[in-house]
Design a protein around this motif. Sequence first.
Motif, PDB file in Angstrom:
ATOM      1  N   PRO B  11       5.994  11.548  47.389  1.00 52.44           N
ATOM      2  CA  PRO B  11       5.632  11.927  46.015  1.00 52.44           C
ATOM      3  C   PRO B  11       4.128  12.124  45.858  1.00 52.44           C
ATOM      4  N   LEU B  12       3.748  12.784  44.779  1.00 49.40           N
ATOM      5  CA  LEU B  12       2.330  12.975  44.454  1.00 49.40           C
ATOM      6  C   LEU B  12       1.656  11.621  44.366  1.00 49.40           C
ATOM      7  N   GLY B  22      -4.225  23.996  47.268  1.00 54.40           N
ATOM      8  CA  GLY B  22      -2.789  24.190  47.452  1.00 54.40           C
ATOM      9  C   GLY B  22      -2.002  24.072  46.156  1.00 54.40           C
ATOM     10  N   HIS B  23      -2.529  23.260  45.227  1.00 57.68           N
ATOM     11  CA  HIS B  23      -1.801  23.047  43.972  1.00 57.68           C
ATOM     12  C   HIS B  23      -1.767  24.284  43.088  1.00 57.68           C
ATOM     13  N   GLY B  24      -2.549  25.300  43.484  1.00 55.40           N
ATOM     14  CA  GLY B  24      -2.511  26.514  42.694  1.00 55.40           C
ATOM     15  C   GLY B  24      -2.034  27.694  43.503  1.00 55.40           C
ATOM     16  N   MET B  30       2.397  23.333  44.697  1.00 54.86           N
ATOM     17  CA  MET B  30       2.353  23.659  43.273  1.00 54.86           C
ATOM     18  C   MET B  30       3.685  23.288  42.631  1.00 54.86           C
ATOM     19  N   ALA B  31       4.766  23.599  43.328  1.00 54.64           N
ATOM     20  CA  ALA B  31       6.090  23.266  42.784  1.00 54.64           C
ATOM     21  C   ALA B  31       6.193  21.764  42.573  1.00 54.64           C
ATOM     22  N   GLN B  32       5.610  21.014  43.509  1.00 60.28           N
ATOM     23  CA  GLN B  32       5.681  19.559  43.405  1.00 60.28           C
ATOM     24  C   GLN B  32       4.859  19.056  42.214  1.00 60.28           C
ATOM     25  N   LEU B  33       3.685  19.657  42.036  1.00 68.68           N
ATOM     26  CA  LEU B  33       2.827  19.262  40.913  1.00 68.68           C
ATOM     27  C   LEU B  33       3.551  19.506  39.587  1.00 68.68           C
ATOM     28  N   ILE B  34       4.163  20.673  39.518  1.00 66.33           N
ATOM     29  CA  ILE B  34       4.883  21.010  38.280  1.00 66.33           C
ATOM     30  C   ILE B  34       6.095  20.096  38.119  1.00 66.33           C
ATOM     31  N   PHE B  38       4.132  17.936  35.396  1.00 63.28           N
ATOM     32  CA  PHE B  38       4.251  18.676  34.136  1.00 63.28           C
ATOM     33  C   PHE B  38       5.660  18.622  33.551  1.00 63.28           C
ATOM     34  N   ALA B  39       6.656  18.934  34.364  1.00 61.70           N
ATOM     35  CA  ALA B  39       8.027  19.063  33.852  1.00 61.70           C
ATOM     36  C   ALA B  39       8.537  17.781  33.187  1.00 61.70           C
TER      37      ALA B  39
END
Lengths: 386, 351
Positions: B11-12, B22-24, B30-34, B38-39
């Motif tokens: 996990p993050l 990479g997060h952008g 990025m998918a993991q960050l979102i 965020f989600a």
Amino acid sequence: MKYVDEFRDGELAATLAVAIAREADTGRDYAFMEFCGGHTHAISRYGVTDLLPANVRMIHGPGCPVCVLPVGRIDMAIGLALARPEVIICTYGDCLRVPASGGLSMLKAKARGADIRMVYSAADALALAQANLGREVVFFAIGFETTTPPTALVLRAAREQGLGNFSVICNHVLTPSAISSILESPEVRRLGTVPLDGFVGPAHVSTVIGSRPYEFFAEEYRKPVVIAGFEPLDVMQAIRMLIRQVNQGRAEVENEFSRAVSREGNLKAQALVAETFELRRSFEWRGLREVPYSALRIRPPFARWDAETRFDLTYQPVPDNKACECGAILRGVRRPTDCKLFGTVCTPENPMGSCMVSSEGACAAHYNYGRFRDVPLKVETMETST
Amino acid sequence: MSVVKPGYVRPLDVRQGCIDMGHGAGGRAMAQLIGELFAPAFCNAYLDRGDDAAVLPALADGERLVMATDAHVISPLFFPGGDIGCLSVHGTINDLVVMGARPLYLAAAFVLEEGFPLADLKRIVESMAAASREAGVPVVTGDTKVVERGKGDGVFITTTGVGALAVGCELSGANARPGDVVLVSGTVGDHGMAIMAQRESLAFDAEIRSDTAALHGLAEAMRAAAPGLRVLRDPTRGGLATTLNEIAAQSGVGMELLESAIPVLPQVDAACELLGLDPLYVANEGKLVAVCPESEADGLLAAMRAHPLGASAARIGVITEDANRFVQVRTGFGGRRMVDWLSGEQLPRIC
């Protein structure tokens, strides 16, 4: 706000206004110059002129540091910042907007890549140098006797710390020389061109230099001086004291600001300044031109921290815009509205002359706070309740 | 693949981790960050579909769409009374509210700087989500970009809002008429001075807190109490003075204010005094300025004061006929002066 609101009390102001109206001789006019921008600001901000009789006129003097700063000095700083990318110029906020040569100002030079930053104090400038040891931090120091001691302090601190990347462009100027220059100007000397019946003397400057330096003007030129605080009630009380002196044929130095100003001033600050600075033979003031012995330069023992020596800077005088009346306005010869540029091409957003730059400048104060007086007033007094 | 924990993804690390390029990049990071940050925070039916855009239901008959957008570049990111997260929700909601609209949905775009701590990002996102939940206005779509270190300043957030305007609601800065009354919903200058006090490390006995808040509840109460309400504005950047000048310019009128009637907190007044600022020009993020006909002013003031966000509301002046569109104030000292447009930049990066 305790200790502040007391000096802005509307009821007291109304009482004082009645007293002034009673004491002012309706058979004559009174013209007083408030030397300091701080007084100009207070008069405009609180609408003090509305409380004065019509025959008492206030002339806004040259005591606004950025207003009297000649263009050439700003060009010097901008030139340095643009030519040497390792240099960070830092200065007080108002300075950033002063128009310089070539359509530039420090703010516009910053947008073109010059590293120019705003600081709130000389100490901030020193801290900036300590935090950027790989850069050259140059403090563009301006102001009258009030801001000179802090500059002296950082110069001394820089020497004590052996801080090699800090230096100062010293533009500090002296109040008494400017007053002399006004009193010596042909308009004032030739009686009647510019009536000048007395001075509201500086507040903060006098806390440093004391009230003694003004005694010469009172005596030599027969002009009363009343040193006053920067609050609107201070200003009104000082005006009342000036009217009394004029009525009684006196020309003395009186101190309305006795809560902060003594005759001798701040001796410690004076000693510090004397240790760090010496008189310049002559210095250009915007509006007053070259004024002898009117400014300070850094003493040789501090030469390492004198940016003018360090970067071998030379001063190039720059003539003002021909139509700009700032000079005459600073000497009280003209009012802001007498200038063709006022409010048309010259506005606070796009100042042509220095008086429009700082809110302490005569033009900006009138533009921001008093412009409505230039048009006939239609509005009836309003009553609101909360 | 590991046989110990099949399908396991580390996990993050929100405690120690930082944003990296990479997060952008549009890939797995990025998918993991979102997915992890965020989600879960913003979680709602529109966002959860994971599509490129949100498909929203139709408005009621006769209602019109209202749209507003606001970029937030405030420094510092965290301040007494709020942070860039909740500010970015309140700011856009309030832009809709002053048109008389019912705020419905938000979109959010994040520009993150490489090296920005994930812990700070999480705190901001959670504050934003809480503000959106509290206001009942979901963030239905979003975007994240990352810029190299030194090319941003931590995080910039742009929010866009959509609202619905009821039939017959026609608020505009151009509606003020001579004789109308000007009101403000509370003390002015709180937000700007909270930021400034933090930046300058000014410590006061009474802390200055930002007034950042979503104002749709207050606005609704105001519209109900004064159906003839003409102008509603939120005096953000440039403060009350700027907003009043905008209204005067748009409506072609003048104003006459009573300085002593304008509410200012004593600690804000003191901080302004110290820094040489005028509270009338200092930003607010939770206040409304209203102009209404004289006949409705008392009712409007009562309704404002009855709402928690308008408890210190006040009547501050009247609209006058003035071809010069000057905003004038009778000072507490007894004189008069103009309250002009702000010139230059009083406080940079305030929202």
